[in-house]
Design a protein around this motif. Structure first.
Motif, mmCIF file in Angstrom:
data_model
loop_
_atom_site.group_PDB
_atom_site.id
_atom_site.type_symbol
_atom_site.label_atom_id
_atom_site.label_comp_id
_atom_site.label_asym_id
_atom_site.label_seq_id
_atom_site.Cartn_x
_atom_site.Cartn_y
_atom_site.Cartn_z
ATOM 1 N N PRO A 1 0.808 -1.222 0.000
ATOM 2 C CA PRO A 1 0.000 0.000 0.000
ATOM 3 C C PRO A 1 0.842 1.273 0.000
ATOM 4 O O PRO A 1 1.756 1.401 0.815
ATOM 5 N N ILE B 1 -8.057 1.119 5.287
ATOM 6 C CA ILE B 1 -8.790 0.620 6.463
ATOM 7 C C ILE B 1 -8.021 -0.552 7.054
ATOM 8 O O ILE B 1 -7.811 -1.565 6.393
ATOM 9 N N GLN B 2 -7.613 -0.381 8.303
ATOM 10 C CA GLN B 2 -6.918 -1.464 9.013
ATOM 11 C C GLN B 2 -7.845 -1.913 10.141
ATOM 12 O O GLN B 2 -7.971 -1.214 11.146
ATOM 13 N N ALA B 3 -8.498 -3.034 9.925
ATOM 14 C CA ALA B 3 -9.497 -3.466 10.905
ATOM 15 C C ALA B 3 -9.014 -4.705 11.650
ATOM 16 O O ALA B 3 -8.211 -5.489 11.142
ATOM 17 N N ARG C 1 -8.873 0.827 0.754
ATOM 18 C CA ARG C 1 -7.679 -0.018 0.691
ATOM 19 C C ARG C 1 -7.651 -0.827 1.993
ATOM 20 O O ARG C 1 -7.334 -0.295 3.045
ATOM 21 N N PHE C 2 -8.023 -2.094 1.902
ATOM 22 C CA PHE C 2 -8.073 -2.939 3.100
ATOM 23 C C PHE C 2 -6.667 -3.472 3.400
ATOM 24 O O PHE C 2 -6.045 -4.067 2.528
ATOM 25 N N LEU C 3 -6.218 -3.237 4.614
ATOM 26 C CA LEU C 3 -4.853 -3.638 4.972
ATOM 27 C C LEU C 3 -4.849 -4.967 5.712
ATOM 28 O O LEU C 3 -5.765 -5.271 6.480
ATOM 29 N N ALA C 4 -3.820 -5.747 5.458
ATOM 30 C CA ALA C 4 -3.650 -7.034 6.134
ATOM 31 C C ALA C 4 -2.163 -7.334 6.222
ATOM 32 O O ALA C 4 -1.354 -6.661 5.568
ATOM 33 N N LEU C 5 -1.816 -8.340 6.986
ATOM 34 C CA LEU C 5 -0.413 -8.761 7.061
ATOM 35 C C LEU C 5 -0.142 -9.751 5.948
ATOM 36 O O LEU C 5 -0.998 -10.576 5.633
#
Lengths: 186, 197
Positions: free
Chosen positions: B66, B163-165, B190-194
């Motif tokens: 991102p 968005i980091q949920a 922009r959905f954030l993930a590891l």
């Protein structure tokens, strides 16, 4: 009794002097670099999945009614998931959820690969999850919609610029949420 | 007696003169290995996303790194926008459980405060206000900047919201947040993930 030969003479006679590399400055540089990296670098490898905001327009609806696009849709419900097309371009397929209530991501992915083989140029998918789906499941489903896995059968698409068939790396990379503004279900 | 002391002196002199060499080669090897490990396990991305304590981020196989953008963190306890807490959820603990333990529960029961919602519960008012403020600030900065598009106008607001949920956040919550962002003029989520290795 003979005297022991002089060791000084023996050492100087043809024995090369050993040169020792001074490693201390190199150690200093490495320790400094490690400290710098530990302080500055981030070890969390964050990635992202993009999704545009859906825009409703009456003009688009009229155009779509004429063209009848695929508009591939995945609905995730309490008991099952359904892959369907509002314009009936494909036969709808229902996939039962797993015993723990989560969608069967592997079965959904396999079905989407089948559809991609028939519509290799299609890149969009409308995703309609139910309200109970958690963010964890949402990300896992979106991954299965977007990415091809190494075990999937290869799908080739002709590159218009080069004229060469190239294997596709992604399945349906453009994921749009179908029920943000309400509705989207059938 | 004199002879004995002279032997001792000679021995001690020998010990002092002997050069003490520390074996640095093996230590250097270890440091190089640590350096290579750090280079391999660290990311090349310069983008830094802040996070909050206790958040459980899901894993993703997405290869997309991102770029920098406005950042919303969603946990079962609160909404944090650009490192500033803008709203708290109402957590309902189970019987015999305190609020802190309830927030860490995998099946945490959290709800919006009804006063924070409008438009029939679809719009989150504190988030809307924060997003509009951020958009206006960004537009002002772009207007003051010398960067212009082909027509000589200021560059348009990109409207991207990262968005980091927490992995326990339900789509019901996310849908309200996304609806709010859409209403505030944001066009891309922009959905954030590891990254899953």
């Amino acid at each position: 009794m003979f005297k022991r030969p002089s060791s000084r003479r023996r050492a100087s006679k043809g024995k090369a002097e050993t040169v020792e590399l001074n490693l201390v400055p190199m150690m200093d540089a490495l320790v400094t670099m490690i400290a710098f990296m530990l302080f500055t670098l981030s070890f969390l490898n964050i990635v992202s999945i993009e999704s545009p905001v859906p825009i409703a327009s009456s003009r688009d609806v009229e155009k779509k009614l004429d063209e009848k696009p695929l508009q591939l849709t995945l609905s995730v419900r309490d008991q099952e998931s359904e892959i369907w097309s509002p314009f009936e371009r494909i036969a709808p397929s229902r996939i039962q959820n797993l015993p723990d209530g989560s969608p069967d991501i592997v079965a959904i992915h396999d079905k989407l690969v089948e559809i991609k083989q028939k519509f290799p140029r299609e890149s969009k998918i409308v995703f309609v999850p139910n309200t109970k789906v958690t963010y964890d499941v949402l990300i896992a489903v979106m991954d299965s919609l977007r990415m091809m896995t190494p075990t999937d059968p290869p799908i080739f698409l002709k590159n218009e610029a080069t004229g060469i068939d190239e294997p596709l790396k992604s399945l349906f990379p453009e994921v749009i949420f179908g029920n943000l503004l309400g509705g989207g279900e059938r | 007696m004199i002879r004995h002391s002279s032997i001792l002196k000679r021995r001690s002199r020998k010990r002092v003169n002997k050069a003490f060499d520390l074996q640095l080669t093996s230590m250097l090897d270890i440091l190089v290995i640590i350096l290579v490990f750090l280079l391999k396990s660290s990311t090349a991305s310069t983008t830094q996303f802040a996070t909050v304590q206790g958040i459980k981020i899901p894993l993703s196989v997405s290869p997309d790194v991102p770029p920098d953008s406005l950042h919303l963190i969603v946990t079962p306890e609160a909404l944090t926008f650009e490192n500033e807490e803008i709203m708290r959820f109402v957590i309902t603990p189970a019987e015999g459980q305190d609020a802190a333990a309830a927030a860490q529960d995998d099946h945490v029961n959290y709800q919006f405060n009804p006063q924070d919602l409008s438009e029939g519960g679809r719009l989150v008012r504190p988030l809307y206000d924060a997003l509009v403020k951020a958009r206006e600030r960004s537009e002002l900065l772009r207007a003051q900047s010398q960067a212009r598009d082909e027509e000589g106008k200021p560059l348009p607001f990109d409207g991207v919201l990262a968005i980091q949920a927490d992995k326990r956040i339900s789509y019901d919550t996310l849908r309200r947040l996304m609806y709010t962002a859409g209403a505030a003029g944001y066009k891309v989520f922009r959905f954030l993930a590891l990254k899953k290795e």
